[in-house]
Write a protein that holds these residues in place. Sequence first.
Motif, mmCIF file in Angstrom:
data_model
loop_
_atom_site.group_PDB
_atom_site.id
_atom_site.type_symbol
_atom_site.label_atom_id
_atom_site.label_comp_id
_atom_site.label_asym_id
_atom_site.label_seq_id
_atom_site.Cartn_x
_atom_site.Cartn_y
_atom_site.Cartn_z
ATOM 1 N N ALA A 12 -1.952 -36.902 -0.437
ATOM 2 C CA ALA A 12 -2.610 -36.976 -1.739
ATOM 3 C C ALA A 12 -2.999 -35.587 -2.245
ATOM 4 N N MET A 13 -3.495 -34.733 -1.341
ATOM 5 C CA MET A 13 -3.884 -33.378 -1.737
ATOM 6 C C MET A 13 -2.659 -32.572 -2.178
ATOM 7 N N LEU A 44 -3.805 -24.675 -3.030
ATOM 8 C CA LEU A 44 -4.374 -25.636 -2.088
ATOM 9 C C LEU A 44 -4.718 -24.865 -0.819
ATOM 10 N N VAL A 45 -5.996 -24.852 -0.447
ATOM 11 C CA VAL A 45 -6.464 -24.030 0.671
ATOM 12 C C VAL A 45 -6.933 -24.932 1.817
ATOM 13 N N PHE A 46 -6.372 -24.692 2.997
ATOM 14 C CA PHE A 46 -6.742 -25.433 4.205
ATOM 15 C C PHE A 46 -7.609 -24.555 5.099
ATOM 16 N N THR A 47 -8.605 -25.168 5.726
ATOM 17 C CA THR A 47 -9.457 -24.480 6.698
ATOM 18 C C THR A 47 -9.544 -25.325 7.962
ATOM 19 N N GLU A 81 -8.160 -25.500 -5.681
ATOM 20 C CA GLU A 81 -8.930 -24.579 -6.512
ATOM 21 C C GLU A 81 -8.620 -24.774 -7.996
ATOM 22 N N ASP A 82 -9.666 -24.714 -8.800
ATOM 23 C CA ASP A 82 -9.511 -24.763 -10.251
ATOM 24 C C ASP A 82 -9.124 -23.367 -10.743
ATOM 25 N N PRO A 83 -7.966 -23.205 -11.385
ATOM 26 C CA PRO A 83 -7.578 -21.869 -11.877
ATOM 27 C C PRO A 83 -8.601 -21.265 -12.823
ATOM 28 N N ASN A 84 -9.336 -22.110 -13.530
ATOM 29 C CA ASN A 84 -10.355 -21.616 -14.462
ATOM 30 C C ASN A 84 -11.739 -21.526 -13.831
ATOM 31 N N ASN A 85 -11.848 -22.002 -12.578
ATOM 32 C CA ASN A 85 -13.120 -21.953 -11.840
ATOM 33 C C ASN A 85 -14.251 -22.637 -12.606
#
Length: 216
Positions: A48-49, A66-69, A80-84
């Motif tokens: 889904a992500m 898409l950032v994985f930790t 992440e929202d490109p516009n933050n």
Amino acid sequence: MLAEKGFTLLELMLVILIAAVLLLWGMPSVVQSLRNNDVAAQNVSLLAMLNFTKSESIRRNTTVNLVFTMTDDGWNAIVEDPNNEADIEGCVLGQLRCTSNTGAVLTIASLDGESPSASPSMDAPSALPGPEPEPEPVPVPDPEPQPDPVETGTTFELSFNNRGYIRGSDDAWAPETFFLQHEQCSGQNQRRRVDITPTGQVSSCSLACDSRAACP
């Protein structure tokens, strides 16, 4: 006067013993089912992500990350929202979507230093076969070491451009493969492989524990 009827102590102990035996007999299958369901749910979350990030990059006509930790007991992922500017309930400001998962280990092929297995290919023979030589004893090789799991705190960023294609850290087209496995994997349905083509197509299949085989 009629005598009162009831269970004797021996009968009660016998019933408890039978119930305990039945419980112990069914417990392994219950544990396996719980692990299977946990990995299946996390695999759905991972897919889904990935698909959400791809669709957002196309809809917004820009690159979305898409950032994985990796954590002590699982893995987290954020889009992440490109516009933050996004303010989504349950996520940090500036995240379009987030998920937190425990009980399964997520490994990424490009981080662990080994390429995932691909479908085997057949090479044409270079010449007609001659008489077979006498077989020589072949030493048995030591088993290949398994790649170390990704260290806790490691982050990995997967970017989708405005066409929904993925880009590597060197800005080159490259496929990516994820492996998701229960931390106590002991069954056929407790490991998943997720492949992403350079054009952003996502596919998944079940594997045996620690297997890196290609999906059929």
